[in-house]
Design a protein around this motif. Structure first.
Motif, mmCIF file in Angstrom:
data_model
loop_
_atom_site.group_PDB
_atom_site.id
_atom_site.type_symbol
_atom_site.label_atom_id
_atom_site.label_comp_id
_atom_site.label_asym_id
_atom_site.label_seq_id
_atom_site.Cartn_x
_atom_site.Cartn_y
_atom_site.Cartn_z
ATOM 1 N N ILE A 1 0.836 -1.202 0.000
ATOM 2 C CA ILE A 1 0.000 0.000 0.000
ATOM 3 C C ILE A 1 0.876 1.260 0.000
ATOM 4 O O ILE A 1 0.627 2.206 -0.728
ATOM 5 C CB ILE A 1 -0.974 -0.011 1.212
ATOM 6 C CG1 ILE A 1 -2.030 -1.112 0.998
ATOM 7 C CG2 ILE A 1 -1.652 1.347 1.388
ATOM 8 C CD1 ILE A 1 -2.864 -1.431 2.225
ATOM 9 N N ALA A 2 1.930 1.238 0.802
ATOM 10 C CA ALA A 2 2.831 2.393 0.880
ATOM 11 C C ALA A 2 3.508 2.654 -0.479
ATOM 12 O O ALA A 2 3.557 3.789 -0.955
ATOM 13 C CB ALA A 2 3.890 2.160 1.954
ATOM 14 N N VAL A 3 3.982 1.581 -1.097
ATOM 15 C CA VAL A 3 4.627 1.709 -2.410
ATOM 16 C C VAL A 3 3.630 2.252 -3.444
ATOM 17 O O VAL A 3 3.943 3.140 -4.226
ATOM 18 C CB VAL A 3 5.228 0.347 -2.868
ATOM 19 C CG1 VAL A 3 5.612 0.383 -4.333
ATOM 20 C CG2 VAL A 3 6.438 -0.006 -2.008
ATOM 21 N N ALA A 4 2.414 1.734 -3.418
ATOM 22 C CA ALA A 4 1.374 2.179 -4.348
ATOM 23 C C ALA A 4 1.053 3.655 -4.131
ATOM 24 O O ALA A 4 0.896 4.419 -5.086
ATOM 25 C CB ALA A 4 0.116 1.337 -4.179
ATOM 26 N N ALA A 5 0.991 4.087 -2.864
ATOM 27 C CA ALA A 5 0.695 5.487 -2.546
ATOM 28 C C ALA A 5 1.790 6.412 -3.075
ATOM 29 O O ALA A 5 1.513 7.459 -3.654
ATOM 30 C CB ALA A 5 0.531 5.660 -1.032
ATOM 31 N N VAL A 6 3.049 5.989 -2.894
ATOM 32 C CA VAL A 6 4.177 6.783 -3.389
ATOM 33 C C VAL A 6 4.139 6.861 -4.918
ATOM 34 O O VAL A 6 4.289 7.928 -5.499
ATOM 35 C CB VAL A 6 5.526 6.182 -2.901
ATOM 36 C CG1 VAL A 6 6.701 6.816 -3.627
ATOM 37 C CG2 VAL A 6 5.658 6.378 -1.395
ATOM 38 N N ALA A 7 3.872 5.729 -5.567
ATOM 39 C CA ALA A 7 3.806 5.686 -7.031
ATOM 40 C C ALA A 7 2.688 6.602 -7.540
ATOM 41 O O ALA A 7 2.861 7.333 -8.515
ATOM 42 C CB ALA A 7 3.574 4.262 -7.513
ATOM 43 N N LEU A 8 1.560 6.580 -6.850
ATOM 44 C CA LEU A 8 0.427 7.410 -7.241
ATOM 45 C C LEU A 8 0.779 8.894 -7.097
ATOM 46 O O LEU A 8 0.527 9.692 -7.997
ATOM 47 C CB LEU A 8 -0.800 7.066 -6.380
ATOM 48 C CG LEU A 8 -2.086 7.815 -6.748
ATOM 49 C CD1 LEU A 8 -2.591 7.326 -8.107
ATOM 50 C CD2 LEU A 8 -3.140 7.616 -5.696
ATOM 51 N N ALA A 9 1.395 9.240 -5.983
ATOM 52 C CA ALA A 9 1.777 10.630 -5.737
ATOM 53 C C ALA A 9 2.762 11.107 -6.806
ATOM 54 O O ALA A 9 2.654 12.208 -7.340
ATOM 55 C CB ALA A 9 2.383 10.772 -4.351
ATOM 56 N N LEU A 10 3.726 10.240 -7.133
ATOM 57 C CA LEU A 10 4.724 10.578 -8.154
ATOM 58 C C LEU A 10 4.090 10.791 -9.517
ATOM 59 O O LEU A 10 4.361 11.778 -10.192
ATOM 60 C CB LEU A 10 5.758 9.449 -8.266
ATOM 61 C CG LEU A 10 7.023 9.610 -7.436
ATOM 62 C CD1 LEU A 10 7.883 8.360 -7.545
ATOM 63 C CD2 LEU A 10 7.821 10.815 -7.890
ATOM 64 N N SER A 11 3.226 9.849 -9.909
ATOM 65 C CA SER A 11 2.614 9.969 -11.239
ATOM 66 C C SER A 11 1.690 11.190 -11.310
ATOM 67 O O SER A 11 1.649 11.884 -12.309
ATOM 68 C CB SER A 11 1.867 8.696 -11.632
ATOM 69 O OG SER A 11 0.846 8.417 -10.703
ATOM 70 N N THR A 12 0.996 11.486 -10.213
ATOM 71 C CA THR A 12 0.140 12.675 -10.182
ATOM 72 C C THR A 12 0.999 13.922 -10.358
ATOM 73 O O THR A 12 0.668 14.822 -11.121
ATOM 74 C CB THR A 12 -0.646 12.752 -8.848
ATOM 75 O OG1 THR A 12 -1.365 11.541 -8.688
ATOM 76 C CG2 THR A 12 -1.617 13.911 -8.835
ATOM 77 N N GLY A 13 2.131 13.940 -9.656
ATOM 78 C CA GLY A 13 3.056 15.071 -9.763
ATOM 79 C C GLY A 13 3.578 15.238 -11.173
ATOM 80 O O GLY A 13 3.635 16.347 -11.707
#
Length: 151
Positions: free
Chosen positions: A16-28
């Motif tokens: 979940i943590a990895v997915a959250a970071v990936a999501l934040a990065l792609s949104t950015g």
């Protein structure tokens, strides 16, 4: 047995943590790419009518005015962009595209400072399919744009 269950839970939290970071990065990244796409387009007439703020990055487009290209030291170049109604001087340092020439369409990205457009990027446009619709419309409005197919 309890140790196994704890491991699974820990693993799930990691995923979940990895997915959250990936999501934040792609949104950015998407936001960053969009920001670039949103750099507003203006014709020389619009720039002269209401000069943009010096900090605002935008694109200006039109035709490279005949007889206006002046090459300076190294890769610096100064030329005028016109849409028939207004003419804005553009200063740029860097390699200009092969298609860059007097009387040709051009789009420059940069800032308008003290009556001069300081370009950070020059995009030469050789036909309507590359030229932003706004440029073509502005040129047609001023009666400057001619379709190469017609001539």
């Amino acid at each position: 047995m309890a140790g196994m269950k704890g491991l699974k839970k820990q693993r799930r939290i990691q995923i979940i943590a990895v997915a959250a970071v990936a999501l934040a990065l792609s949104t950015g990244l998407i936001g960053y790419a969009m920001r670039d796409g949103i750099s507003f387009f203006r014709s020389p007439t619009q720039v002269l009518a209401e000069p943009p703020h010096e900090n605002e990055l935008f694109r200006i487009g039109g035709l490279v005015e005949e007889g206006s290209i002046v090459r300076g030291q190294g890769t610096s170049i100064v030329f005028n962009v016109t849409d028939g109604g207004g003419t804005v001087p553009v200063a740029y340092t860097g390699i200009v595209p092969d298609l860059f020439a007097e009387g040709q369409g051009v789009v420059a990205q940069g800032r308008y400072i003290d009556g001069r457009f300081e370009a950070v990027e020059i995009l030469a446009k050789h036909d309507e399919s590359y030229m932003p619709k706004e440029v073509v419309d502005a040129l047609k409005e001023q009666g400057v744009y001619r379709d190469d197919a017609e001539s």
